[in-house]
Design an enzyme around this catalytic site. Structure first.
Site, short mmCIF file in Angstrom:
data_model
loop_
_atom_site.label_atom_id
_atom_site.label_comp_id
_atom_site.label_asym_id
_atom_site.label_seq_id
_atom_site.Cartn_x
_atom_site.Cartn_y
_atom_site.Cartn_z
CE1 TYR A 122 45.19 32.59 54.60
CE2 TYR A 122 46.25 34.67 55.13
CZ TYR A 122 46.01 33.34 55.43
OH TYR A 122 46.55 32.76 56.53
CB THR A 123 44.04 38.44 47.95
OG1 THR A 123 45.42 38.59 47.60
CG2 THR A 123 43.80 39.00 49.35
#
Length: 746
Positions: A122-123
Site C-alpha cells: 500500500y505504501t
C-alpha cells in the site's frame, strides 16, 4: 564406495564452539552494530543502495515499497521481507529518526503506535534529501565493492558519508554478548565539533562537548540530565540520561505538549487512568487527549480544584509514568579496524574524520585518474589535428591504419582507437577550439587536485568547507532542550489519598471494614453468624489504623485500603501474621504524632505516640508487655497531656482521675500503675480495670455502664474522684459498682 569421504569428523564440542562463534561474529559485524563510517547496519545500507539503484532519489517519483523490498531481499539481503520492511519504515518515521533517510507516502505509523504502519503493497517511498549525503560520492571510486550473497552482483561495503551519520540518527541493536544504544544528535553541533577537532587535534572530550552538549531527540521533550553526567557519557561511551515531557498550564488545566522519545501518548493516558481507577490520584478530576493534526501531542490533565498545585501533580506523574524516561547510552560500533568497540566522543569523531579524509582522497584520486585519461586522449586528438591530412591519408590508404598511426605519430593504443572513432564533424575548426578549451580546463583541474593531494592542510580545508556546506543545507535547530532538573519523586501515599471521614469497624472475630462518614451505627451493621462488634473508631482515609492483639503486638495498615462496610469486610489474618492462638483485642487510628494512652485491665499503662504502633512488618511489633491473664484496653487519645486528665474505673466501682502528665511516655513496655487493685483480686479475677477515658481540664464528661444502668459524670462530679496516680480512688454509688465499660461523652 567410501561413504565417509565427503565428511569431516570433529568432536561435537569443537563443532558447537565453531558454529556459535561464526554466528556471533555474523550478528556482531553483519547485523546488529553500525559502522562508524556511514553509521548504518548492513540492512539499512542495502535498503538505501537498492533505492538509489531504482532511481528513487529525493527529486524522483516514489515507487511502491514492495518494489524496493523485493529488490533488497532479492539482490542483497536474503532475509525476511517483514523485518526488512520494518527497517525501512523506521528510517521513514520522523518521530523515530532525527534525520529520516526515507520519504514515505502512506501510513508509516504514528507516535501512538509506531508499528501500525500499512503493508508494503500500500505504501510508496523514495529517498529523502539528506540521503544524498550518504550516496552522492558512491560512483567516485570512494568505496570497496564486494559480491552480493549469490555472486551475481556487487554491492558497496559501506557508503561514502559526507556527515558523521553514526551520531546523527543513532542506533539501537542487540548482538551476542554486546549491545549498542547510540542516541541521535544535532547535525550542526556534530559538524561544529568535527571542525574544532580538525583545527585542534589535541582537543579533549570536554572541549568537544562544548559543541555537542548532549543528544538531540526528534521530540521537544527536555533532557534533564546534568551537564556533568552528559560529559561523563561522552568520556566513557556508556551511561544513562533522562528525558522529561514538557507541559504548560492553561486555564488551570495541565497540558502536556511534548513526550520523551518513543513514548506513546496512549500508554501515558493508560498509566494515568490506571492510577485514577486505583484512587491514587485524588487531585486529578479528568483526563483528555486533544491531539490532532496541528497539535500532534496535546494531553490535558484536569485538576480537581484550583487549590491543586500543577507542579506537584506533574512531579508525581513524572515519577510514576513514562512522562519521564531513562535512556541507556552505549556508544558501541564497528570501528575502522573492523572490530566492535565502545568509543568516547573524541574517538568516534577522530575515526570518522580519518574515514572522511580517506574517502575524499579516494574521490580526488579517482577524479585525477579520469582527468589524466581524458587529457591523454585529447593529446592524441591534438596530434591528429596538427597532422590532419596525413591522418586522413593513412586511414584511407592503409588496410590496418591503427599500427601505422601509432608508429607514425608515437600514439598509444588508446589514443589511436580514440582518433579512429572520432566522427568527421568533430574535425571542424570549431571543435578543435572546444577541445583546446577543455584541455586547458582539465589541466587546471589536474593541477588543483595534485595540490590538494600533496597538501594535508588544503585537504583539511576542503573537508571543512564540505562539512559546513552540508550543515547549512541539511542542518536545523536543536529540538530537545537541555534543562538540568532533579529526578522526580513520587508523592507520599498518604498525600495521594483524598481526606474523607470513615468509621473503622472491628468485629469480635477479627474482621475489619470501613464505613463512609462518622455518623455510623456500628452495632447496627450486619455481622457474620456468631460474630459481633468489638470496636469502632472514627478516622480519616489519610490516616493509618492500628490493632493490638492479645499478646501486646501492634499491626498497622492505611485506612483507605480497608474494604467497604457494605460487606462483612476481610479477616485481619489475611493482612497480618499474629502468633498462633492470638486474637485482636483493640483498635485505634491517628496521625504519627497523635499521643495515645495504652493500658491493660491489670491497671498498668503509659503514653506513646501513634507512630510507635505502625510498621510494615506483617508479624507486627511488640508494643505493650502483658502479665499472664492481662488484656489490652481500648487505647485513648490525649491532645494535650499537660491539661488532660485520665479517668480509670475498676469493675468493683473504684474510680480515679489524675493528670495524664503523671504517666511516662514510652515507645513500648508495661508502663506504670494507674490505680491500686489488690493483687489477690487481680489473681482471682474478682476485680479488674474496666476501662479508661480521657477528659480535658474543666470540661468533658464520662458515662459508666453497669448492666442496664448508666451514670454520666461531669467535670464537677469527676473532681471528687481526683487523686494521685496508683491510689485506690473513690467508690461509685452502690448500684454502679459492677462497671462494664466507660465512654467519653462530652
Amino acid at each position: 564406495m567410501n561413504l565417509q569421504a565427503n565428511f569431516e569428523q570433529i568432536p561435537l564440542k569443537e563443532y558447537a564452539e565453531r558454529a556459535y562463534l561464526d554466528y556471533s561474529m555474523y550478528v556482531v559485524l553483519d547485523r546488529a552494530l553500525p559502522f562508524v563510517g556511514d553509521g548504518l547496519k548492513p540492512v539499512q545500507r542495502r535498503i538505501i543502495y537498492a533505492m538509489s539503484e531504482l532511481g528513487l532519489a529525493a527529486t524522483a517519483k516514489p515507487k511502491k515499497s514492495a518494489r524496493t523490498i523485493g529488490d533488497v531481499i532479492g539482490k542483497f539481503h536474503p532475509h525476511g521481507d517483514s523485518s526488512c520492511y520494518e527497517a525501512m519504515v523506521l528510517m521513514a518515521q520522523p518521530f523515530s529518526y532525527r534525520y529520516p533517510l526515507v520519504d514515505g507516502q502512506g501510513n508509516f505509523g504514528s507516535p501512538d503506535d509506531p508499528k501500525s504502519f500499512a503493508a508494503m503493497r500500500y505504501t510508496e517511498s523514495k529517498l529523502s534529501p539528506i540521503a544524498e549525503a550518504l550516496l552522492g560520492e558512491l560512483a567516485h571510486g570512494t568505496v570497496d565493492w564486494v559480491p552480493n550473497f549469490d555472486g551475481t552482483l556487487e554491492e558497496p561495503s559501506w557508503l561514502p558519508a559526507r556527515v558523521p551519520h553514526v551520531l546523527l540518527n543513532g542506533s539501537m541493536g542487540i548482538a551476542v554478548g554486546m549491545a549498542t544504544d547510540i542516541p541521535p544528535h544535532n547535525l550542526r553541533e556534530v559538524v561544529a565539533a568535527c571542525i574544532h577537532l580538525l583545527d585542534n587535534p589535541d582537543a579533549t572530550v570536554a572541549d568537544l562537548a562544548q559543541h555537542v552538549p548532549g543528544p538531540d531527540y526528534p521530540t521537544a521533550a527536555e533532557i534533564i540530565t546534568p551537564r556533568k553526567e552528559l560529559l561523563s557519557i561522552y568520556q566513557t561511551g556508556t551511561g544513562s540520561l533522562r528525558a522529561r515531557a514538557v507541559y504548560q498550564v492553561e486555564d488551570g488545566n495541565i497540558v502536556v505538549t511534548a513526550l520523551p522519545h518513543q513514548v506513546s501518548p496512549s500508554k501515558i493516558l493508560e498509566q494515568i487512568a490506571a492510577q485514577m481507577r486505583a484512587k491514587k490520584l485524588p487531585m486529578v478530576e479528568d483526563l483528555r487527549d486533544e491531539s490532532d493534526h496541528e497539535n500532534p501531542i496535546r494531553l490535558v490533565v484536569v485538576p480537581r480544584s484550583n487549590r491543586v498545585d500543577p507542579a506537584e501533580v506533574m512531579q508525581h506523574l513524572f515519577a510514576t509514568t513514562d512522562l519521564e524516561k531513562s535512556y541507556r547510552v552505549n556508544l558501541n560500533m564497528i570501528g575502522l579496524d573492523g572490530r566492535p568497540q565502545v568509543k568516547d566522543l573524541k574517538k568516534i569523531l577522530t575515526e570518522w574524520l580519518s574515514f572522511r579524509t580517506d574517502t575524499v582522497t579516494r574521490r580526488l584520486t579517482h577524479r585525477l585518474g579520469k582527468v589524466e585519461r581524458r587529457l591523454h586522449l585529447l593529446e592524441g586528438l591534438h596530434i591528429a589535428y596538427l597532422n590532419l591530412d596525413e591522418v586522413i591519408r593513412i586511414v584511407r590508404s592503409e588496410d590496418e591504419p591503427k599500427p601505422v598511426l601509432m608508429k607514425r605519430f608515437r600514439l598509444s593504443d588508446e589514443q589511436a582507437d580514440y582518433i579512429l572513432e572520432t566522427r568527421l564533424r568533430q574535425l571542424a575548426r570549431l571543435e578543435e577550439m572546444k577541445i583546446e578549451s577543455e584541455r586547458n580546463q582539465l589541466e587546471e583541474e589536474r593541477a588543483r587536485i595534485n595540490v590538494l593531494l600533496k597538501s594535508p592542510a588544503k585537504l583539511k580545508t576542503l573537508i571543512k568547507g564540505e562539512l559546513q556546506a552540508d550543515a547549512a543545507k541539511y542542518g536545523d535547530e536543536r529540538r530537545s532542550p537541555l534543562v538540568e532538573r532533579e529526578v522526580a519523586q513520587a508523592l507520599d501515599e498518604s498525600a495521594l489519598v483524598a481526606s474523607e471521614p470513615v468509621t473503622v469497624v472491628l468485629s469480635q472475630k477479627g474482621w475489619i471494614r470501613a464505613a463512609k462518614g462518622h455518623d455510623v451505627d456500628a452495632e447496627g451493621l450486619n455481622y457474620r453468624e456468631g460474630d459481633g462488634l468489638l470496636a469502632a473508631m472514627k478516622a480519616r482515609t489519610t490516616q493509618q489504623i492500628a490493632v493490638i492483639d492479645s499478646t501486646g503486638r501492634s499491626y498497622s495498615t492505611p485506612a483507605h485500603t480497608l474494604p467497604s462496610a457494605r460487606g462483612n469486610g476481610e479477616p485481619l489474618t489475611g493482612r497480618f501474621s499474629p502468633p498462633a492462638g492470638a486474637s485482636f483485642d483493640a483498635l485505634t487510628a491517628g496521625d504519627n504524632d497523635t499521643r495515645l494512652i495504652l493500658a491493660t485491665d491489670f491497671g498498668y499503662g503509659f503514653v506513646t505516640r501513634f507512630d510507635a504502633l505502625t510498621g510494615r512488618n506483617k508479624a507486627g511489633k511488640q508494643i505493650i508487655s502483658l502479665s499472664d491473664g492481662a488484656r489490652v484496653l481500648a487505647p485513648q487519645t490525649s491532645a494535650d497531656p499537660a491539661r488532660d486528665r485520665i479517668v480509670v474505673v475498676t469493675t468493683e466501682g473504684h474510680l480515679l482521675m489524675f493528670s495524664v502528665a503523671e504517666l511516662p511516655e514510652l515507645d513500648k513496655g508495661k508502663g506504670n500503675k494507674l490505680i491500686e487493685v489488690p493483687k489477690a483480686k487481680l489473681a482471682s479475677g474478682e476485680e479488674r480495670v474496666a476501662g479508661i477515658a480521657v477528659v480535658s481540664e474543666g470540661k468533658g464528661e464520662v458515662t459508666l455502664y453497669a448492666g442496664q444502668r448508666k451514670l454520666t459524670l461531669r467535670w464537677n462530679d469527676l473532681v471528687e474522684y481526683g487523686g494521685n496516680r496508683a491510689t485506690r480512688g473513690g467508690l461509685l454509688p452502690r448500684g454502679l459498682r459492677r462497671v462494664e465499660r466507660i465512654e467519653t461523652t462530652g
